[in-house]
Scaffold this active site. Structure first.
Site, PDB file in Angstrom:
ATOM      1  N   ARG A  55       0.820  -1.209   0.000  1.00  0.00           N
ATOM      2  CA  ARG A  55       0.000   0.000   0.000  1.00  0.00           C
ATOM      3  C   ARG A  55       0.862   1.272   0.000  1.00  0.00           C
ATOM      4  O   ARG A  55       0.447   2.321  -0.467  1.00  0.00           O
ATOM      5  CB  ARG A  55      -0.936   0.005   1.194  1.00  0.00           C
ATOM      6  CG  ARG A  55      -1.908   1.171   1.183  1.00  0.00           C
ATOM      7  CD  ARG A  55      -3.108   1.060   2.114  1.00  0.00           C
ATOM      8  NE  ARG A  55      -3.137  -0.036   3.028  1.00  0.00           N
ATOM      9  CZ  ARG A  55      -2.872   0.070   4.322  1.00  0.00           C
ATOM     10  NH1 ARG A  55      -2.486   1.224   4.833  1.00  0.00           N
ATOM     11  NH2 ARG A  55      -2.964  -0.976   5.123  1.00  0.00           N
ATOM     12  N   TYR A 108     -14.175  20.899 -13.453  1.00  0.00           N
ATOM     13  CA  TYR A 108     -14.658  19.595 -13.915  1.00  0.00           C
ATOM     14  C   TYR A 108     -15.852  19.191 -13.036  1.00  0.00           C
ATOM     15  O   TYR A 108     -15.768  19.258 -11.812  1.00  0.00           O
ATOM     16  CB  TYR A 108     -13.502  18.615 -13.820  1.00  0.00           C
ATOM     17  CG  TYR A 108     -13.837  17.177 -14.112  1.00  0.00           C
ATOM     18  CD1 TYR A 108     -13.498  16.183 -13.198  1.00  0.00           C
ATOM     19  CD2 TYR A 108     -14.472  16.806 -15.293  1.00  0.00           C
ATOM     20  CE1 TYR A 108     -13.803  14.855 -13.459  1.00  0.00           C
ATOM     21  CE2 TYR A 108     -14.756  15.489 -15.556  1.00  0.00           C
ATOM     22  CZ  TYR A 108     -14.427  14.518 -14.642  1.00  0.00           C
ATOM     23  OH  TYR A 108     -14.714  13.207 -14.896  1.00  0.00           O
ATOM     24  N   ASP A 180      -5.728  22.022 -10.766  1.00  0.00           N
ATOM     25  CA  ASP A 180      -5.917  20.874 -11.657  1.00  0.00           C
ATOM     26  C   ASP A 180      -5.160  21.205 -12.943  1.00  0.00           C
ATOM     27  O   ASP A 180      -5.597  22.026 -13.741  1.00  0.00           O
ATOM     28  CB  ASP A 180      -7.405  20.644 -11.942  1.00  0.00           C
ATOM     29  CG  ASP A 180      -7.619  19.397 -12.804  1.00  0.00           C
ATOM     30  OD1 ASP A 180      -8.700  18.786 -12.681  1.00  0.00           O
ATOM     31  OD2 ASP A 180      -6.718  19.044 -13.597  1.00  0.00           O
ATOM     32  N   LYS A 205      -5.189  11.012 -18.684  1.00  0.00           N
ATOM     33  CA  LYS A 205      -5.205  11.719 -19.989  1.00  0.00           C
ATOM     34  C   LYS A 205      -3.856  11.647 -20.679  1.00  0.00           C
ATOM     35  O   LYS A 205      -3.436  10.578 -21.096  1.00  0.00           O
ATOM     36  CB  LYS A 205      -5.677  13.163 -19.768  1.00  0.00           C
ATOM     37  CG  LYS A 205      -6.874  13.325 -18.836  1.00  0.00           C
ATOM     38  CD  LYS A 205      -8.112  12.582 -19.281  1.00  0.00           C
ATOM     39  CE  LYS A 205      -9.199  12.661 -18.238  1.00  0.00           C
ATOM     40  NZ  LYS A 205     -10.358  11.824 -18.522  1.00  0.00           N
TER      41      LYS A 205
HETATM   42  C1  LIG Z   1      -9.591  18.414 -16.054  1.00  0.00           C
HETATM   43  C2  LIG Z   1      -9.930  17.063 -15.492  1.00  0.00           C
HETATM   44  N1  LIG Z   1      -9.587  16.773 -14.222  1.00  0.00           N
HETATM   45  C3  LIG Z   1      -9.902  15.578 -13.680  1.00  0.00           C
HETATM   46  C4  LIG Z   1     -10.565  14.620 -14.406  1.00  0.00           C
HETATM   47  C5  LIG Z   1     -10.906  13.304 -13.736  1.00  0.00           C
HETATM   48  O1  LIG Z   1      -9.969  12.334 -14.099  1.00  0.00           O
HETATM   49  P1  LIG Z   1     -10.391  10.790 -14.023  1.00  0.00           P
HETATM   50  O2  LIG Z   1     -11.302  10.536 -15.171  1.00  0.00           O
HETATM   51  O3  LIG Z   1      -9.096  10.063 -14.129  1.00  0.00           O
HETATM   52  O4  LIG Z   1     -11.072  10.608 -12.690  1.00  0.00           O
HETATM   53  C6  LIG Z   1     -10.929  14.866 -15.725  1.00  0.00           C
HETATM   54  C7  LIG Z   1     -11.642  13.803 -16.516  1.00  0.00           C
HETATM   55  N2  LIG Z   1     -12.160  14.274 -17.714  1.00  0.00           N
HETATM   56  N3  LIG Z   1     -13.268  13.711 -18.192  1.00  0.00           N
HETATM   57  C8  LIG Z   1     -13.981  14.432 -19.051  1.00  0.00           C
HETATM   58  O5  LIG Z   1     -13.660  15.531 -19.405  1.00  0.00           O
HETATM   59  C9  LIG Z   1     -15.248  13.770 -19.535  1.00  0.00           C
HETATM   60  N4  LIG Z   1     -16.253  14.780 -19.781  1.00  0.00           N
HETATM   61  C10 LIG Z   1     -17.130  15.114 -18.807  1.00  0.00           C
HETATM   62  O6  LIG Z   1     -17.077  14.657 -17.692  1.00  0.00           O
HETATM   63  C11 LIG Z   1     -18.214  16.083 -19.153  1.00  0.00           C
HETATM   64  C12 LIG Z   1     -19.170  15.731 -20.077  1.00  0.00           C
HETATM   65  C13 LIG Z   1     -20.209  16.585 -20.362  1.00  0.00           C
HETATM   66  C14 LIG Z   1     -20.285  17.818 -19.702  1.00  0.00           C
HETATM   67  C15 LIG Z   1     -19.320  18.180 -18.787  1.00  0.00           C
HETATM   68  C16 LIG Z   1     -18.267  17.326 -18.534  1.00  0.00           C
HETATM   69  N5  LIG Z   1     -17.211  17.728 -17.678  1.00  0.00           N
HETATM   70  O7  LIG Z   1     -16.023  17.415 -17.985  1.00  0.00           O
HETATM   71  O8  LIG Z   1     -17.487  18.417 -16.682  1.00  0.00           O
HETATM   72  C17 LIG Z   1     -10.615  16.115 -16.289  1.00  0.00           C
HETATM   73  O9  LIG Z   1     -10.970  16.439 -17.558  1.00  0.00           O
END
Ligand SMILES: Cc1ncc(COP(=O)(O)O)c(CNNC(=O)CNC(=O)c2ccccc2[N+](=O)[O-])c1O
Length: 387
Positions: A55, A108, A180, A205
């Site tokens: 862990r 987000y 972020d 990403k």
């Molecule tokens: C800037 C940022 N920061 C953290 C995370 C989360 O990462 P994870 O997916 O590994 O948990 C993410 C993950 N991104 N996922 C997305 O952008 C997917 N799109 C959405 O969730 C979405 C869809 C429709 C409307 C609004 C959104 N939105 O991003 O808020 C991120 O873009």
């Protein structure tokens, strides 16, 4: 050492590679010791890249954490099973009942949900602020404000924040500055050069870059690293060495991938700018994007993720645009080699402190590594269906 050389060498110390090129996958729960002295020494050095228990991480985790701090800066990097886990656990490490948090309104959506549904239960209050507030942030700081959270550029609407100005004011009031930095990927935005104390990334990403790992990172300056590290352990946050091996592999091509994503995205954005149906390009490298001046001042480059707003149409037209695309797939992520598209008609439903000027549909694109002419051709056919 130049950045591209750092990317190739990050996390590849001989203590992790033992002669091979890539830090190997070391899987463990139990770590065994041959003597009481050896066990006691490991526990005494548990914060010093010494294996004690799965862990707390194995050599694969030590290599990836080291790579992240070598690339992004900071004193240490805590690892989490997703970007959302990194955000929520990093905030949790620094707040307690009665505290107040300032959260950017363009965050987000799951970040906002955490504030609304979990921090409130803990008695932590959140005020959302305009991403373009700049020095105006000072008026929102209360006696119990402990943390200012930024996301730059903002999810979906892409506003670039004046990070150094907000950081300087936050520090004058003894607040922690958390960013972020997923879009900046630690390469195109160096958070600790602009006053950030804790930089969070969804390594899911661009760091991983192949859409096949969920992973989060939180990197902190010396002042806050012990607390972030200890709370990550207390919350039982750990990650798979197999995922970390893929993330280490992702890092090796991060620089050239970002350059190619950037080049293709700018070409697509320039093409979109000429389309009669497009009202505004929300790409930090374009003057039409809020905070473009901060992008030019603070960023080393851009990537494949940006949005644009139509000046006409409706949900039905948007559906016709989206259905039938060949190279752009709909999916809730970005940062991999593939092109993605998200159609959004309710951007103001995930804001509360500001209203984004968006009467018509908005599209967020992730421009992948396909031939950019194929991508433009695909979008062009989408516009033919948009009516
Ligand atoms: C800037 C940022 N920061 C953290 C995370 C989360 O990462 P994870 O997916 O590994 O948990 C993410 C993950 N991104 N996922 C997305 O952008 C997917 N799109 C959405 O969730 C979405 C869809 C429709 C409307 C609004 C959104 N939105 O991003 O808020 C991120 O873009």
């Amino acid at each position: 050492m130049k950045q591209d050389t750092k990317i190739i060498n990050a996390g590849r110390s001989a203590k992790w590679t033992n002669g091979v090129v890539n830090p190997p996958i070391t899987r463990a729960s139990t770590v065994v010791f041959n003597s009481v002295a050896e066990m006691n020494n490991a526990v005494a050095n548990r914060h010093n890249q010494t294996m004690v228990y799965g862990r707390r991480g194995t050599t694969t985790a030590f290599a990836f954490s080291e790579a992240m701090t070598e690339l992004e800066g900071g004193a240490g990097c805590a690892l989490y099973p997703s970007g959302t886990a990194a955000i929520t656990n990093a905030i949790l490490a620094f707040v307690k009942q009665g505290d107040h948090v300032l959260m950017v309104d363009s965050a987000y959506e799951p970040t906002r949900d955490y504030c609304e549904k979990i921090l409130t239960k803990m008695g932590v209050a959140t005020t959302y602020y305009d991403p373009m507030i700049g020095a105006g942030i000072e008026a929102l700081i209360q006696d119990n404000t402990v943390l200012v959270f930024l996301e730059s550029p903002g999810s979906i609407t892409m506003e670039v924040q004046d990070v150094p100005t907000i950081s300087a004011i936050a520090h004058q009031h003894d607040c922690i500055v958390m960013l972020d930095n997923t879009w900046g990927a630690g390469i195109n935005f160096k958070p600790f050069d602009y006053g950030v104390d804790v930089s969070v990334q969804a390594a899911t990403k661009y760091i991983v870059g192949h859409s096949d790992v969920m992973l989060g990172t939180a990197t902190a300056v010396e002042k806050y690293w012990p607390q972030l590290r200890d709370y990550s352990y207390l919350m039982g946050q750990c990650t798979s060495p197999d995922d970390l091996y893929l993330a280490l592999r992702g890092i090796r091509t991060l620089g050239i991938r970002l350059k190619q994503h950037q080049q293709s995205a700018i070409k697509v954005a320039q093409w979109l700018q000429q389309r009669p149906e497009v009202a505004k390009i929300l790409h930090p490298a374009f003057e039409s994007c809020p905070g473009h001046e901060f992008f030019k001042r603070d960023f080393n480059g851009s990537n494949g993720l940006f949005s644009f707003v139509f000046n006409c149409g409706n949900k039905a037209a948007l559906t016709a645009f989206l259905d039938g695309l060949h190279h752009f797939k709909m999916g809730y992520s970005w940062g991999g080699f593939e092109s993605l598209i998200l159609g959004i008609t309710n951007v103001n439903s995930i804001r509360s402190a500001t209203t984004f000027d968006c009467e018509f549909p908005l599209i967020r694109l992730h421009i992948g590594l396909e031939d950019v002419d194929d991508l433009i051709d695909d979008l062009s056919k989408g516009f033919e269906r948009y009516n």
